[in-house]
Scaffold this motif. Structure first.
Motif, PDB file in Angstrom:
ATOM      1  N   VAL A  87     -38.287  45.766 -29.177  1.00  0.00           N
ATOM      2  CA  VAL A  87     -39.541  45.023 -29.029  1.00  0.00           C
ATOM      3  C   VAL A  87     -39.270  43.570 -29.430  1.00  0.00           C
ATOM      4  O   VAL A  87     -38.286  43.285 -30.119  1.00  0.00           O
ATOM      5  CB  VAL A  87     -40.676  45.632 -29.894  1.00  0.00           C
ATOM      6  N   SER A  91     -43.182  41.957 -33.914  1.00  0.00           N
ATOM      7  CA  SER A  91     -44.160  42.853 -33.300  1.00  0.00           C
ATOM      8  C   SER A  91     -44.878  43.712 -34.331  1.00  0.00           C
ATOM      9  O   SER A  91     -45.713  44.532 -33.967  1.00  0.00           O
ATOM     10  CB  SER A  91     -43.480  43.757 -32.265  1.00  0.00           C
ATOM     11  N   TYR A 103     -40.348  50.569 -38.453  1.00  0.00           N
ATOM     12  CA  TYR A 103     -40.188  49.249 -37.858  1.00  0.00           C
ATOM     13  C   TYR A 103     -38.965  48.578 -38.459  1.00  0.00           C
ATOM     14  O   TYR A 103     -38.852  48.459 -39.676  1.00  0.00           O
ATOM     15  CB  TYR A 103     -41.438  48.392 -38.100  1.00  0.00           C
ATOM     16  N   TYR A 129     -37.116  44.130 -23.676  1.00  0.00           N
ATOM     17  CA  TYR A 129     -38.297  44.502 -24.448  1.00  0.00           C
ATOM     18  C   TYR A 129     -39.180  45.582 -23.818  1.00  0.00           C
ATOM     19  O   TYR A 129     -39.426  45.568 -22.615  1.00  0.00           O
ATOM     20  CB  TYR A 129     -39.185  43.279 -24.672  1.00  0.00           C
ATOM     21  N   PRO A 132     -44.950  45.695 -27.034  1.00  0.00           N
ATOM     22  CA  PRO A 132     -45.310  46.363 -28.283  1.00  0.00           C
ATOM     23  C   PRO A 132     -46.720  46.948 -28.336  1.00  0.00           C
ATOM     24  O   PRO A 132     -46.912  48.015 -28.926  1.00  0.00           O
ATOM     25  CB  PRO A 132     -45.127  45.273 -29.346  1.00  0.00           C
TER      26      PRO A 132
END
Length: 155
Positions: A87, A91, A103, A129, A132
């Motif tokens: 991502v 994000s 994360y 990507y 998100p």
């Protein structure tokens, strides 16, 4: 006391707290830390927004992919326990990723013996990507979590 003997007082002085701390720091400095394992974006892809990653248990992976309008680079770790989604950096701002999602700022895989393997690359391949917000919403749906912005505000 005779020569060559060390008294208990001398031993206590030699091994005081400062000495122990100093010895531990030397030992820690001598150990070479393992460099962090980062997810490697395929050659030729640009990363104009930087890269972070979101990791989820692999059992959720196929369900998430089916719910997303666009899927970027996805990786699977060595023991096939987790999938990692690239991502854009930051994000996690204003998004509370519900557990057991993880994360990873900088797309760093903690405690990895080897880098996870790329299992999906986007067609067109310009950027790595996964958007998100759709990933976050799909994750909330899959886990039954309520997105942070739709929870009641307490005064």
């Amino acid at each position: 006391m005779g020569r060559g003997r060390v008294s208990a007082v001398t031993v206590r002085r030699l091994l005081d707290l400062d000495t122990l701390v100093r010895l531990e720091r030397r030992r820690a400095a001598a150990v070479t830390p393992t460099p962090p394992t980062r997810l490697a974006v395929p050659e030729g892809m640009s990363q104009p927004l930087g890269c972070d990653a979101v990791s989820v248990p692999s059992r959720f992976g196929p369900r998430l992919m089916a719910r997303l309008p666009r899927v970027g680079c996805v990786y699977e770790d060595v023991d096939a326990a987790r999938w990692w989604w690239i991502v854009p950096a930051d994000s996690d701002v204003a998004l509370e990723w519900p557990s057991p999602a993880y994360y990873a700022a900088g797309a760093v895989v903690p405690g990895a013996r080897r880098a996870p393997s790329l299992i999906h690359s986007p067609s067109g391949g310009e950027v790595p990507y996964t958007p998100p917000i759709p990933l976050y919403l799909a994750w909330c749906t899959a886990t039954g979590a309520t997105p942070g912005w739709s929870r009641a505000v307490r005064a």
